[in-house]
Write a protein that holds these residues in place. Structure first.
Motif, PDB file in Angstrom:
ATOM      1  N   UNK A  63      -8.810  54.056  35.498  1.00 34.23           N
ATOM      2  CA  UNK A  63      -8.449  53.224  36.648  1.00 34.23           C
ATOM      3  C   UNK A  63      -7.834  51.884  36.239  1.00 34.23           C
ATOM      4  N   UNK A  64      -8.317  51.301  35.157  1.00 34.36           N
ATOM      5  CA  UNK A  64      -7.877  49.955  34.793  1.00 34.36           C
ATOM      6  C   UNK A  64      -7.299  49.946  33.399  1.00 34.36           C
ATOM      7  N   UNK A  65      -5.992  49.933  33.265  1.00 34.44           N
ATOM      8  CA  UNK A  65      -5.415  49.983  31.923  1.00 34.44           C
ATOM      9  C   UNK A  65      -5.660  48.707  31.120  1.00 34.44           C
ATOM     10  N   UNK A  66      -5.525  47.532  31.732  1.00 35.59           N
ATOM     11  CA  UNK A  66      -5.631  46.290  30.965  1.00 35.59           C
ATOM     12  C   UNK A  66      -7.081  45.851  30.890  1.00 35.59           C
ATOM     13  N   UNK A  67      -7.501  45.378  29.710  1.00 33.44           N
ATOM     14  CA  UNK A  67      -8.876  44.886  29.630  1.00 33.44           C
ATOM     15  C   UNK A  67      -8.996  43.572  30.405  1.00 33.44           C
ATOM     16  N   UNK A  68     -10.178  43.289  30.960  1.00 34.31           N
ATOM     17  CA  UNK A  68     -10.318  42.014  31.665  1.00 34.31           C
ATOM     18  C   UNK A  68     -10.224  40.864  30.675  1.00 34.31           C
ATOM     19  N   UNK A  69      -9.856  39.719  31.194  1.00 29.58           N
ATOM     20  CA  UNK A  69      -9.743  38.538  30.343  1.00 29.58           C
ATOM     21  C   UNK A  69     -10.371  37.346  31.062  1.00 29.58           C
ATOM     22  N   UNK A  70     -10.745  36.349  30.270  1.00 26.74           N
ATOM     23  CA  UNK A  70     -11.368  35.170  30.842  1.00 26.74           C
ATOM     24  C   UNK A  70     -10.354  34.272  31.538  1.00 26.74           C
ATOM     25  N   UNK A 336       2.673  40.747  32.631  1.00 23.23           N
ATOM     26  CA  UNK A 336       1.356  41.245  32.276  1.00 23.23           C
ATOM     27  C   UNK A 336       0.387  41.076  33.427  1.00 23.23           C
ATOM     28  N   UNK A 337      -0.085  42.192  33.954  1.00 26.37           N
ATOM     29  CA  UNK A 337      -1.122  42.153  34.979  1.00 26.37           C
ATOM     30  C   UNK A 337      -2.477  42.244  34.310  1.00 26.37           C
ATOM     31  N   UNK A 338      -3.381  41.388  34.732  1.00 27.61           N
ATOM     32  CA  UNK A 338      -4.697  41.360  34.096  1.00 27.61           C
ATOM     33  C   UNK A 338      -5.779  41.307  35.147  1.00 27.61           C
ATOM     34  N   UNK A 339      -6.918  41.864  34.792  1.00 32.16           N
ATOM     35  CA  UNK A 339      -8.146  41.639  35.521  1.00 32.16           C
ATOM     36  C   UNK A 339      -8.759  40.382  34.917  1.00 32.16           C
ATOM     37  N   UNK A 340      -8.758  39.298  35.653  1.00 34.49           N
ATOM     38  CA  UNK A 340      -9.332  38.061  35.141  1.00 34.49           C
ATOM     39  C   UNK A 340     -10.748  37.941  35.687  1.00 34.49           C
ATOM     40  N   UNK A 341     -11.680  37.598  34.814  1.00 38.84           N
ATOM     41  CA  UNK A 341     -13.094  37.581  35.207  1.00 38.84           C
ATOM     42  C   UNK A 341     -13.398  36.353  36.047  1.00 38.84           C
ATOM     43  N   UNK A 342     -12.809  36.363  37.240  1.00 42.69           N
ATOM     44  CA  UNK A 342     -13.066  35.287  38.186  1.00 42.69           C
ATOM     45  C   UNK A 342     -13.260  35.894  39.569  1.00 42.69           C
ATOM     46  N   UNK A 343     -13.887  35.122  40.411  1.00 48.43           N
ATOM     47  CA  UNK A 343     -14.124  35.568  41.760  1.00 48.43           C
ATOM     48  C   UNK A 343     -13.893  34.394  42.705  1.00 48.43           C
ATOM     49  N   UNK A 344     -13.056  34.437  43.747  1.00 50.10           N
ATOM     50  CA  UNK A 344     -12.279  35.630  44.097  1.00 50.10           C
ATOM     51  C   UNK A 344     -11.182  35.882  43.079  1.00 50.10           C
ATOM     52  N   UNK A 345     -10.644  37.055  43.131  1.00 51.66           N
ATOM     53  CA  UNK A 345      -9.636  37.540  42.221  1.00 51.66           C
ATOM     54  C   UNK A 345      -9.595  39.036  42.400  1.00 51.66           C
ATOM     55  N   UNK A 408     -22.671  37.793  37.254  1.00 48.20           N
ATOM     56  CA  UNK A 408     -22.688  37.535  35.818  1.00 48.20           C
ATOM     57  C   UNK A 408     -21.365  37.976  35.203  1.00 48.20           C
ATOM     58  N   UNK A 409     -20.849  37.162  34.324  1.00 50.98           N
ATOM     59  CA  UNK A 409     -19.605  37.508  33.641  1.00 50.98           C
ATOM     60  C   UNK A 409     -18.373  37.068  34.398  1.00 50.98           C
ATOM     61  N   UNK A 410     -18.563  36.551  35.591  1.00 51.17           N
ATOM     62  CA  UNK A 410     -17.434  36.096  36.412  1.00 51.17           C
ATOM     63  C   UNK A 410     -17.570  34.622  36.711  1.00 51.17           C
ATOM     64  N   UNK A 411     -16.463  33.893  36.614  1.00 44.35           N
ATOM     65  CA  UNK A 411     -16.485  32.510  37.064  1.00 44.35           C
ATOM     66  C   UNK A 411     -16.225  32.523  38.562  1.00 44.35           C
ATOM     67  N   UNK A 412     -17.196  32.023  39.306  1.00 44.48           N
ATOM     68  CA  UNK A 412     -17.057  32.088  40.755  1.00 44.48           C
ATOM     69  C   UNK A 412     -16.578  30.754  41.322  1.00 44.48           C
ATOM     70  N   UNK A 413     -15.617  30.840  42.228  1.00 45.75           N
ATOM     71  CA  UNK A 413     -15.111  29.654  42.938  1.00 45.75           C
ATOM     72  C   UNK A 413     -15.476  29.801  44.411  1.00 45.75           C
ATOM     73  N   UNK A 414     -16.310  28.903  44.887  1.00 50.03           N
ATOM     74  CA  UNK A 414     -16.765  28.940  46.279  1.00 50.03           C
ATOM     75  C   UNK A 414     -16.247  27.695  46.988  1.00 50.03           C
ATOM     76  N   UNK A 415     -15.774  27.858  48.202  1.00 47.83           N
ATOM     77  CA  UNK A 415     -15.408  26.665  48.966  1.00 47.83           C
ATOM     78  C   UNK A 415     -16.668  25.964  49.458  1.00 47.83           C
ATOM     79  N   UNK A 416     -16.606  24.657  49.480  1.00 46.39           N
ATOM     80  CA  UNK A 416     -17.778  23.898  49.903  1.00 46.39           C
ATOM     81  C   UNK A 416     -17.391  22.566  50.507  1.00 46.39           C
TER      82      UNK A 416
END
Lengths: 473, 473
Positions: A63-70, A336-345, A408-416
């Motif tokens: 399903x996901x060819x590219x490895x996730x990246x930070x 380059x399309x990447x899965x970046x370990x962030x949320x949302x994303x 865990x493993x994801x940098x989360x960005x929440x509105x506040x």
């Protein structure tokens, strides 16, 4: 592309601490099941089922060819590849808000001539030394000078010249006695105090001497710098230009803002919001709008935008196989399309395309995720192109008003909403759990809460990193 | 008009505490006599003469017709007379940075339809309840929906529909199972976890319900608000417009920036610097330049600027008797020139002139004094016209790095550099004594130090009020 379709190669990704073990559901993105649970973000609500630790299955292998990246890795790729546009010469008022790109050396002295700093009598300090109201010094007034062009004037011993602020100092004078320290006489004047030589005199070059630097490379041009540039006679100045950013939206579901959407269609929000964000970050933003579906026309649009832009910004899901936009981009260069370990994303992309290898940044199509990705990746890139030293927003530590949960493993960005605490410091209230496309909520936010990859929970009262989203600058 | 030519009617003005009694010279504006004394601002340097307390003579009685007034009094007169321009409708991107002037009620639901929050399988929560990897729920996949317009779809018991993020939820489905919690099957799918009803579903109207307010009156329009306005289908919005500010310079000594000044002439700095400052404060600024000397032409220029402007700003000395600009202004309406008890200054003026009683603010012609007067009087007026709630810059208390001296009865504004103290709080270093026209020094400043009327001295290490001069907003 899914929010969860990753290959799990990041150690600890989707670890059990990020799961509500009783439900098998990641606790951080379970919507509240009813209005009654409002505000109980992430509180376990499912009590009956059970799942083994680590038993959540991996996704299908292909399903996901590219490895996730930070986040940092993706950002570094962008920042290291973003070009710095050449300086341009602009009229000083057009240079406002930009960084000076030259060492502005003054050809002139500032002030250009010795002058009176205030209205009074130009005199020789020796002649008024020791004067008091009881024993004034009496001088004969030999003339009057106002500000403006004037012929040469001079005074000798025992003489004074009436001068206005800014008027040339007559030769021989080395002090200006303010009117209030005299009797204000017209033909002769009685001086009641004896200021030191140099008092109330502005000497030529005191402010800027000829040949010295008035404005340095890298100085932001504001009203005070414009004042100084004008004063040294510069009507134009070399600056770092605003990068030209083209903003495009991709997605078959999109209709323009003036169209009433049919079922399943949504209004193109991103080309407006991202153009505004790019402009707010200092760019010259051009909103192109929704990319056409027809492949030939699509390629034409992308190519023409690459020609006129320093940076191209595309918002859209873009990562399904056979996506026409992705294919059109690929035809223009390595993207380059990447899965970046962030949320949302998490789907982000970067490449340098076309003849001039223009940077192209793709952000998610979901409008909240698009503006978060803009903050994280695009705003620093624009500021780098502007030559700013400070690429990132200042962050502060704030007390979380509520418990926060984060994958865990994801940098989360929440509105506040961050506000000053009465006892000092800051307190921040999250607006939702960051999972849903909540535009109304985002519009009420004044900050992003940043929860690091290795943190899964912040207790109410704990400290979190907050990035205030001030507009401008 | 002099820096010191006031009538002394403010009680305590030029009181003895503001004087160096040994020299009769106000200690706060004695220039250092030699480079060796650099930095010894205000230190008594004259040891030999003596003057009696209170023996400084009053100025000639007729010199100052208007009594001096406080900074707040002048500011109040301006703010209470400044009109609020009518709201205008602008395209959303042109509304950026302005305040919303209408209650934007959404005619639409946002989202417009129930949709999947991520890629997965739309299903009935009842069918997947209690599913585990060991005992998965098996559903038959009856179709696939991507984002975009689509016909009606529905599922019944035991069925699932493959859905992409943003795709319409088929009727009958009440949950979306993420792909990672399934085997990803195409004809049938094994579901390994049973999320609650509503999970990963965005319901129509969850974000904004039809008939509710999306953006309120007074909200600043930034990227997030533009995102929301676009989403509810608004391509135009009523906002408080940018006030149109005309900027003019007065003074017989002035030449335009492109001219090399003859002896006694100076370059017109203020029309550039004040236009930049007005724009930075949020105005639409028009730089007219140097007012003509010929009375008829002068009146024509002033009249035409009154017709096109919401506010007219004139920089120039303006207060000598027979000043042509002062006379031309007086012919257009009541213009009040005042000695304001501030330093630098002190001559300031305000009136409402012409057919439409357009506010006209006159500031001193000396460029440093002009930008200080802009900060104190003009910027709050522009922000009021923009509808901003916060008219004034935020101030902070900072530790003075050096001793400061200030004239009694005068509010002194000194340029300074403020920085964070390593131990917390702020420390501020004054740049000069605020008396001289030091443009290079002003260009290095990042704040104004404000010393109140009743303070004559701040010791090094004492606290002072500091107004950081951030650009924009």
């Amino acid at each position: 592309m899914t929010e969860d379709g990753r290959d799990g190669t990041v150690p600890g990704y989707r670890d059990t601490t990020a799961l509500d073990l009783r439900s098998g559901t990641p606790v951080w993105d379970v919507p509240a099941p009813s209005p009654a649970a409002d505000g109980a973000v992430g509180t376990p609500v499912h009590e009956t089922t059970a799942i083994d630790r680590g038993a959540v299955p991996p996704p299908p292998a292909a399903a996901e060819p590219a490895p996730p990246r930070g986040v940092e890795q993706h950002l570094d790729e962008i920042l290291s590849a973003v070009p710095q546009p050449d300086p341009i010469e602009l009229a000083v008022l057009d240079a406002q808000g930009l960084l000076c790109a030259e060492e502005v050396v003054s050809q002139r002295a500032l002030p250009a001539f010795d002058q009176a700093a205030l209205d009074g009598y130009a005199a020789r300090a020796l002649d008024v030394e020791g004067a008091t109201p009881a024993e004034p010094a009496r001088l004969s007034v030999v003339g009057e000078t106002v500000a403006g062009p004037s012929g040469p004037a001079s005074i000798g011993p025992g003489m004074a010249q009436k001068v206005a602020a800014g008027a040339m100092l007559p030769a021989g004078a080395d002090v200006v006695v303010p009117v209030v320290w005299t009797d204000g006489g017209m033909a002769t004047v009685a001086v009641h105090a004896g200021p030191l030589a140099g008092t109330y005199v502005r000497r030529a070059g005191d402010d800027v001497a000829p040949g010295t630097t008035a404005v340095q490379v890298g100085t932001p041009i504001g009203p005070a710098q414009i004042s100084l540039l004008a004063a040294v006679g510069r009507d134009r100045v070399q600056v770092r230009p605003r990068p030209r950013v083209a903003v495009l939206s991709a997605g078959g579901e999109l209709v323009d803002i003036s169209t009433t959407p049919a079922p399943g269609q949504v209004v193109d929000v991103n080309s407006y919001a991202l153009a505004a964000a790019a402009r707010d970050a200092g760019a010259e933003a051009y909103r192109w709008g929704i990319l056409p579906a027809e492949p030939r026309r699509l390629s034409e649009v992308l190519e023409s935008q690459l020609l006129r832009s320093d940076l191209v910004l595309v918002a859209g899901t873009l990562a399904s196989e056979g996506d026409p936009v992705q294919e059109a981009l690929a035809a223009l260069g390595p993207m380059h399309f990447s899965q970046v370990t962030m949320h949302p994303g998490p789907v982000q992309a970067f490449g340098r395309l076309g003849r001039d290898a223009v940077p192209v940044i793709c952000v998610p199509g979901e409008p909240v995720a698009a503006l978060v990705a803009f903050e994280v990746f695009v705003r620093p890139a624009i500021r780098m192109m502007l030559g700013k030293r400070q690429l990132f927003r200042r962050t502060v530590q704030a007390i979380a008003a509520e418990r926060l949960l984060s994958p865990l493993g994801y940098r989360q960005y929440l509105h506040g909403q961050v506000m000053r605490h009465p006892d000092g410091g800051y307190v921040v209230e999250p607006l939702g759990d960051g999972d849903e496309a909540m535009l109304a909520r985002m519009a009420r936010a004044n900050c992003l809460i940043v929860v690091d990859e290795d943190v899964t929970e912040v207790a109410a009262g704990g400290l979190v990193t907050v990035m205030p989203l001030l507009l401008g600058g």
